[in-house]
Design a protein around this motif. Structure first.
Motif, short mmCIF file in Angstrom:
data_model
loop_
_atom_site.label_atom_id
_atom_site.label_comp_id
_atom_site.label_asym_id
_atom_site.label_seq_id
_atom_site.Cartn_x
_atom_site.Cartn_y
_atom_site.Cartn_z
N ALA A 188 0.89 -1.15 0.00
CA ALA A 188 0.00 0.00 0.00
C ALA A 188 0.93 1.20 0.00
CB ALA A 188 -0.89 0.00 1.23
N VAL A 189 0.79 2.05 -1.01
CA VAL A 189 1.67 3.19 -1.18
C VAL A 189 0.84 4.46 -1.17
CG1 VAL A 189 3.34 4.29 -2.74
CG2 VAL A 189 3.24 1.78 -2.59
N ALA A 190 1.33 5.46 -0.47
CA ALA A 190 0.67 6.77 -0.48
C ALA A 190 1.72 7.84 -0.72
CB ALA A 190 -0.06 7.02 0.83
N HIS A 191 1.44 8.71 -1.68
CA HIS A 191 2.24 9.91 -1.89
C HIS A 191 1.37 11.05 -1.37
CE1 HIS A 191 3.74 13.16 -4.90
NE2 HIS A 191 4.15 13.38 -3.67
N LEU A 192 1.73 11.54 -0.19
CA LEU A 192 0.96 12.59 0.46
C LEU A 192 1.64 13.92 0.19
CD1 LEU A 192 0.22 10.70 3.78
CD2 LEU A 192 -1.23 10.89 1.74
N ARG A 193 1.02 14.70 -0.68
CA ARG A 193 1.60 15.99 -1.03
C ARG A 193 1.55 16.96 0.14
NH1 ARG A 193 -0.63 13.94 -5.80
NH2 ARG A 193 -2.70 14.63 -5.23
N THR A 194 0.46 16.92 0.90
CA THR A 194 0.33 17.74 2.10
C THR A 194 -0.34 16.93 3.19
OG1 THR A 194 -1.83 18.64 1.48
CG2 THR A 194 0.11 19.90 0.78
N VAL A 195 0.03 17.21 4.42
CA VAL A 195 -0.61 16.62 5.59
C VAL A 195 -0.75 17.72 6.64
CG1 VAL A 195 -0.48 14.87 7.41
CG2 VAL A 195 0.44 14.36 5.14
N ASP A 196 -1.96 17.93 7.10
CA ASP A 196 -2.21 18.89 8.17
C ASP A 196 -2.09 18.15 9.51
OD1 ASP A 196 -2.77 20.91 6.30
OD2 ASP A 196 -4.86 20.26 6.16
N ILE A 197 -0.94 18.28 10.13
CA ILE A 197 -0.72 17.59 11.40
C ILE A 197 -1.55 18.28 12.48
CG2 ILE A 197 0.99 16.94 13.14
CD1 ILE A 197 1.34 15.49 10.47
N GLY A 198 -2.38 17.51 13.13
CA GLY A 198 -3.25 18.02 14.17
C GLY A 198 -3.90 16.86 14.89
N PRO A 199 -4.92 17.11 15.70
CA PRO A 199 -5.54 16.04 16.49
C PRO A 199 -6.09 14.88 15.65
CG PRO A 199 -6.25 18.19 17.27
CD PRO A 199 -5.47 18.43 16.01
N ALA A 200 -6.67 15.16 14.49
CA ALA A 200 -7.24 14.08 13.67
C ALA A 200 -6.14 13.15 13.16
CB ALA A 200 -8.04 14.65 12.51
N ILE A 201 -5.04 13.71 12.67
CA ILE A 201 -3.93 12.88 12.19
C ILE A 201 -3.28 12.14 13.35
CG2 ILE A 201 -1.62 12.97 11.15
CD1 ILE A 201 -3.88 13.13 9.08
N ALA A 202 -3.18 12.77 14.51
CA ALA A 202 -2.63 12.09 15.68
C ALA A 202 -3.50 10.89 16.05
CB ALA A 202 -2.52 13.06 16.85
N THR A 203 -4.79 11.02 15.97
CA THR A 203 -5.70 9.90 16.25
C THR A 203 -5.53 8.80 15.21
OG1 THR A 203 -7.30 11.34 17.35
CG2 THR A 203 -8.12 9.23 16.51
N TYR A 204 -5.45 9.19 13.95
CA TYR A 204 -5.23 8.23 12.87
C TYR A 204 -3.95 7.43 13.10
CZ TYR A 204 -4.11 6.63 8.12
OH TYR A 204 -3.77 5.86 7.02
N LEU A 205 -2.87 8.13 13.42
CA LEU A 205 -1.59 7.46 13.64
C LEU A 205 -1.61 6.56 14.87
CD1 LEU A 205 0.83 10.38 12.73
CD2 LEU A 205 0.32 8.34 11.37
N ALA A 206 -2.33 6.97 15.89
CA ALA A 206 -2.42 6.15 17.11
C ALA A 206 -3.19 4.86 16.86
CB ALA A 206 -3.10 6.95 18.23
N ARG A 207 -4.07 4.85 15.87
CA ARG A 207 -4.93 3.69 15.64
C ARG A 207 -4.52 2.82 14.46
NH1 ARG A 207 -10.88 6.07 15.69
NH2 ARG A 207 -11.33 3.90 15.18
N ILE A 208 -3.65 3.29 13.58
CA ILE A 208 -3.39 2.54 12.35
C ILE A 208 -2.67 1.20 12.58
CG2 ILE A 208 -1.24 3.74 11.76
CD1 ILE A 208 -2.20 3.45 8.77
N ASP A 209 -1.75 1.14 13.53
CA ASP A 209 -1.01 -0.11 13.74
C ASP A 209 -1.94 -1.27 14.06
OD1 ASP A 209 1.62 0.86 13.23
OD2 ASP A 209 1.64 1.77 15.22
N ALA A 210 -2.97 -1.02 14.86
CA ALA A 210 -3.91 -2.08 15.21
C ALA A 210 -4.68 -2.57 13.98
CB ALA A 210 -4.88 -1.60 16.29
N THR A 211 -4.86 -1.70 12.98
CA THR A 211 -5.56 -2.14 11.76
C THR A 211 -4.67 -3.00 10.88
OG1 THR A 211 -5.02 -0.26 10.29
CG2 THR A 211 -6.90 0.02 11.80
N LEU A 212 -3.36 -2.80 10.96
CA LEU A 212 -2.42 -3.55 10.12
C LEU A 212 -2.17 -4.96 10.64
CD1 LEU A 212 0.23 -0.74 9.57
CD2 LEU A 212 -1.38 -1.62 7.88
#
Length: 114
Positions: free
Chosen positions: A12-36
């Motif tokens: 799974a490849v993602a080219h992220l041109r922009t990322v707005d680091i904030g609470p939503a992305i922090a939540t996403y990052l905290a939860r992604i490992d459990a999905t993998l």
């Protein structure tokens, strides 16, 4: 799950041109490992900035390895990942896709076979 003898690794490849680091992305990052974990997915590259040798590349690159395409797609379509996906999509701009790898021992001319 063990890969079948003929299965190819997939990514799974993602080219992220922009990322707005904030609470939503922090939540996403905290939860992604459990999905993998249920799909044997693991990060190979996570938010690294490429050093272009040819052409332009802006943004960050993410590469997640899976034993095969079926598990990569099952991860992406899983309820656990779909639950957090809107957090990334609403706070980043880019492209994401699945792609097959090559078998061990692959050589350049092998791309012409077939």
């Amino acid at each position: 799950m063990s890969p079948t003898p003929m299965s190819l690794p997939a990514y799974a490849v993602a080219h992220l041109r922009t990322v707005d680091i904030g609470p939503a992305i922090a939540t996403y990052l905290a939860r992604i490992d459990a999905t993998l974990a249920p799909f044997d997915g693991r990060f190979l590259i996570h938010g690294a900035r490429p050093d272009p040798l040819e052409g332009d590349f802006s943004g960050d690159l993410v590469v997640i390895a899976f034993p095969d395409r079926a598990r990569a797609r099952a991860w992406y379509e899983s309820p656990a990942y779909q639950a957090i996906l809107p957090l990334r999509k609403a706070h980043s701009d880019g492209v994401a896709f699945l792609i097959d790898g090559v078998p061990a021992g692959h050589r350049g001319p092998d791309a012409l076979a077939g």
